[in-house]
Design a protein around this motif. Structure first.
Motif, PDB file in Angstrom:
ATOM      1  N   GLY A 114     -12.348   7.782  -0.293  1.00  0.00           N
ATOM      2  CA  GLY A 114     -11.291   7.837   1.286  1.00  0.00           C
ATOM      3  C   GLY A 114     -12.207   7.469   2.318  1.00  0.00           C
ATOM      4  O   GLY A 114     -12.214   6.716   2.677  1.00  0.00           O
ATOM      5  N   GLU A 128      -6.932   7.374  -1.771  1.00  0.00           N
ATOM      6  CA  GLU A 128      -8.217   8.461  -1.822  1.00  0.00           C
ATOM      7  C   GLU A 128      -6.707   9.917  -3.001  1.00  0.00           C
ATOM      8  O   GLU A 128      -7.021   9.791  -3.727  1.00  0.00           O
ATOM      9  CB  GLU A 128      -8.257   9.065  -0.995  1.00  0.00           C
ATOM     10  CG  GLU A 128      -9.234  10.795  -1.064  1.00  0.00           C
ATOM     11  CD  GLU A 128     -10.038  11.002   0.218  1.00  0.00           C
ATOM     12  OE1 GLU A 128     -10.007  12.717   0.155  1.00  0.00           O
ATOM     13  OE2 GLU A 128      -9.701  10.815   1.183  1.00  0.00           O
ATOM     14  N   TRP A 129      -5.465   9.464  -2.241  1.00  0.00           N
ATOM     15  CA  TRP A 129      -4.684  10.210  -3.090  1.00  0.00           C
ATOM     16  C   TRP A 129      -3.881   9.721  -4.451  1.00  0.00           C
ATOM     17  O   TRP A 129      -3.920  10.480  -5.172  1.00  0.00           O
ATOM     18  CB  TRP A 129      -3.393  11.528  -1.955  1.00  0.00           C
ATOM     19  CG  TRP A 129      -2.418  10.215  -1.353  1.00  0.00           C
ATOM     20  CD1 TRP A 129      -2.528   9.186  -0.359  1.00  0.00           C
ATOM     21  CD2 TRP A 129      -1.347   9.930  -2.505  1.00  0.00           C
ATOM     22  NE1 TRP A 129      -1.126   8.655  -0.701  1.00  0.00           N
ATOM     23  CE2 TRP A 129      -0.523   8.830  -1.797  1.00  0.00           C
ATOM     24  CE3 TRP A 129      -0.826  10.303  -3.182  1.00  0.00           C
ATOM     25  CZ2 TRP A 129       0.581   7.904  -2.170  1.00  0.00           C
ATOM     26  CZ3 TRP A 129       0.252  10.251  -4.058  1.00  0.00           C
ATOM     27  CH2 TRP A 129       1.289   9.391  -3.848  1.00  0.00           C
ATOM     28  N   LEU A 130      -4.241   9.039  -3.966  1.00  0.00           N
ATOM     29  CA  LEU A 130      -3.343   8.259  -5.638  1.00  0.00           C
ATOM     30  C   LEU A 130      -4.233   8.577  -6.889  1.00  0.00           C
ATOM     31  O   LEU A 130      -3.830   8.303  -7.823  1.00  0.00           O
ATOM     32  CB  LEU A 130      -3.489   6.869  -4.920  1.00  0.00           C
ATOM     33  CG  LEU A 130      -1.483   5.929  -3.696  1.00  0.00           C
ATOM     34  CD1 LEU A 130      -2.245   4.637  -3.877  1.00  0.00           C
ATOM     35  CD2 LEU A 130      -0.428   6.470  -4.682  1.00  0.00           C
ATOM     36  N   CYS A 147      -4.072  11.539  -8.469  1.00  0.00           N
ATOM     37  CA  CYS A 147      -3.237  11.508  -9.693  1.00  0.00           C
ATOM     38  C   CYS A 147      -3.560  11.263 -11.069  1.00  0.00           C
ATOM     39  O   CYS A 147      -2.774  11.280 -11.596  1.00  0.00           O
ATOM     40  CB  CYS A 147      -2.226  10.796  -9.392  1.00  0.00           C
ATOM     41  SG  CYS A 147      -1.502  11.066  -7.623  1.00  0.00           S
ATOM     42  N   ARG A 190      -5.271   3.050   2.684  1.00  0.00           N
ATOM     43  CA  ARG A 190      -5.382   4.907   3.481  1.00  0.00           C
ATOM     44  C   ARG A 190      -4.553   5.535   2.427  1.00  0.00           C
ATOM     45  O   ARG A 190      -5.036   7.176   1.710  1.00  0.00           O
ATOM     46  CB  ARG A 190      -4.351   4.975   4.477  1.00  0.00           C
ATOM     47  CG  ARG A 190      -4.685   4.395   5.894  1.00  0.00           C
ATOM     48  CD  ARG A 190      -3.321   4.582   7.002  1.00  0.00           C
ATOM     49  NE  ARG A 190      -4.474   3.777   8.101  1.00  0.00           N
ATOM     50  CZ  ARG A 190      -3.676   2.668   8.826  1.00  0.00           C
ATOM     51  NH1 ARG A 190      -2.411   2.209   8.343  1.00  0.00           N
ATOM     52  NH2 ARG A 190      -4.058   2.381   9.771  1.00  0.00           N
ATOM     53  N   GLN A 191      -3.618   4.803   1.239  1.00  0.00           N
ATOM     54  CA  GLN A 191      -3.151   5.746   0.140  1.00  0.00           C
ATOM     55  C   GLN A 191      -4.515   6.060  -0.664  1.00  0.00           C
ATOM     56  O   GLN A 191      -4.067   6.514  -2.325  1.00  0.00           O
ATOM     57  CB  GLN A 191      -2.032   5.263  -0.508  1.00  0.00           C
ATOM     58  CG  GLN A 191      -0.753   4.605   0.288  1.00  0.00           C
ATOM     59  CD  GLN A 191      -0.779   5.446   1.775  1.00  0.00           C
ATOM     60  OE1 GLN A 191      -0.434   7.049   1.942  1.00  0.00           O
ATOM     61  NE2 GLN A 191      -1.034   5.146   3.136  1.00  0.00           N
ATOM     62  N   PHE A 243      -1.967  -0.202   5.854  1.00  0.00           N
ATOM     63  CA  PHE A 243      -0.803   1.261   4.946  1.00  0.00           C
ATOM     64  C   PHE A 243      -1.524   1.613   3.356  1.00  0.00           C
ATOM     65  O   PHE A 243      -2.002   3.267   3.596  1.00  0.00           O
ATOM     66  CB  PHE A 243       0.514   1.073   5.122  1.00  0.00           C
ATOM     67  CG  PHE A 243       0.738   2.176   4.374  1.00  0.00           C
ATOM     68  CD1 PHE A 243       1.696   3.144   4.775  1.00  0.00           C
ATOM     69  CD2 PHE A 243       1.316   2.121   3.056  1.00  0.00           C
ATOM     70  CE1 PHE A 243       2.047   4.329   4.065  1.00  0.00           C
ATOM     71  CE2 PHE A 243       2.512   2.855   2.296  1.00  0.00           C
ATOM     72  CZ  PHE A 243       2.578   3.960   2.895  1.00  0.00           C
ATOM     73  N   TRP A 244      -1.301   1.148   2.552  1.00  0.00           N
ATOM     74  CA  TRP A 244      -2.197   1.145   1.122  1.00  0.00           C
ATOM     75  C   TRP A 244      -3.884   1.216   1.188  1.00  0.00           C
ATOM     76  O   TRP A 244      -3.915   2.155  -0.060  1.00  0.00           O
ATOM     77  CB  TRP A 244      -1.825   0.183   0.108  1.00  0.00           C
ATOM     78  CG  TRP A 244      -0.389  -0.581   0.060  1.00  0.00           C
ATOM     79  CD1 TRP A 244       0.960  -1.325   0.161  1.00  0.00           C
ATOM     80  CD2 TRP A 244       0.339   0.678  -0.583  1.00  0.00           C
ATOM     81  NE1 TRP A 244       2.331  -1.411   0.274  1.00  0.00           N
ATOM     82  CE2 TRP A 244       1.767   0.071  -0.631  1.00  0.00           C
ATOM     83  CE3 TRP A 244       0.608   1.742  -1.760  1.00  0.00           C
ATOM     84  CZ2 TRP A 244       2.763   1.365  -1.152  1.00  0.00           C
ATOM     85  CZ3 TRP A 244       1.365   2.833  -1.854  1.00  0.00           C
ATOM     86  CH2 TRP A 244       2.350   2.028  -1.694  1.00  0.00           C
TER      87      TRP A 244
END
Length: 266
Positions: A189, A143-145, A148, A140-141, A137-138
């Protein structure tokens, strides 16, 4: 080092080669990690070219090997094999740092007869059992993190997270310099999505050495390495005074550890 290229419909991949005068010399292939480039292994190339043929390359989507379409580790393995064919290298020792270790493991799956040995540098294992649902899960996060962060803060965070020494930090910052924020985030990503998609169980018949920086705090890399060594029996050598980019942070000890392993292959 002589810079050369191979080309496929996906793009042009750049590599650098220094041939040993002995045509029977073992070939070492150095594969860098995520958002880095071939300069990550400058200390190793300079040291090992005295006794080996050495190749370093910019992974597809990285450094000079961009733009590049349709990245995957299977495509990266195919590109590396094209380098082997072009240089008439029948087999080699693969040395991969972090994400570069994934590319090496994929190559070993696709072309097992062309791998003499594998040395991991702060990399993580192929194999589904090592990664929990939370881990996946983490990943997958990422790129968007990363989006920020301001660009300069993102570069600093990546470099600090990967290194323990000023030498390592400066090297990582220099390798990150060509990428703008959008490209950095996109590369991360794409690469992590490829790992989640292509990860599979493995069993290698050739010798394997795992190395890990004493202060490697990059994600759960340390935990994965100890689990990998416990499950497979592969030797795991801890590089002192070093972080995730252990070969850059402490090249003297890293090179000695690798040299000892290579001497056992002869």
């Amino acid at each position: 080092m002589l810079e050369k290229t191979i080309t496929s419909p996906r793009g042009t991949v750049h590599y650098w080669i220094a041939r040993h005068r002995d045509p029977q010399a073992i070939c070492l292939v150095f594969t860098h990690g995520l958002t880095a480039n071939h300069r990550m292994f400058d200390h190793q190339v300079a040291y090992f070219r005295k006794h080996y043929t050495v190749i370093s390359w910019d992974l597809p989507l990285h450094g000079a090997s961009r733009p590049y379409a349709d990245f995957s580790f299977q495509h990266a393995a195919a590109d590396l094999d094209a380098i082997f064919i072009q240089e008439n290298i029948p087999a080699a020792v693969l040395i991969g740092q972090s994400l570069g270790g994934y590319a090496c493991q994929q190559y070993a799956l696709d072309f097992p007869d062309k791998v003499l040995a594998f040395i991991g540098v702060g990399t993580s294992p192929f194999g589904r059992s090592y990664y929990s649902r939370s881990d996946r899960f983490w990943v997958r996060q990422v790129e968007w993190l990363s989006r920020c962060y301001r660009h300069d803060k993102l570069v600093t965070a990546i470099a600090k997270g990967a290194t323990h020494t000023k030498r390592g930090f400066d090297n990582m910052v220099a390798m990150l310099k060509p990428y703008d924020k959008a490209e950095l985030c996109q590369i991360m990503g794409i690469a992590y999505a490829s790992f989640l998609r292509e990860n599979q169980d493995t069993a290698f018949a050739f010798p394997v050495l795992l190395t890990l920086g004493e202060y490697d705090r990059f994600g759960k890399v340390s935990q994965y390495n100890w689990a990998w060594a416990a499950k497979t029996g592969y030797p795991l050598k801890v590089i002192p005074v070093a972080g995730h980019n252990a070969n850059v942070d402490n090249p003297v000890v890293f090179n000695a550890v690798v040299e000892d392993f290579l001497d056992r292959l002869r």
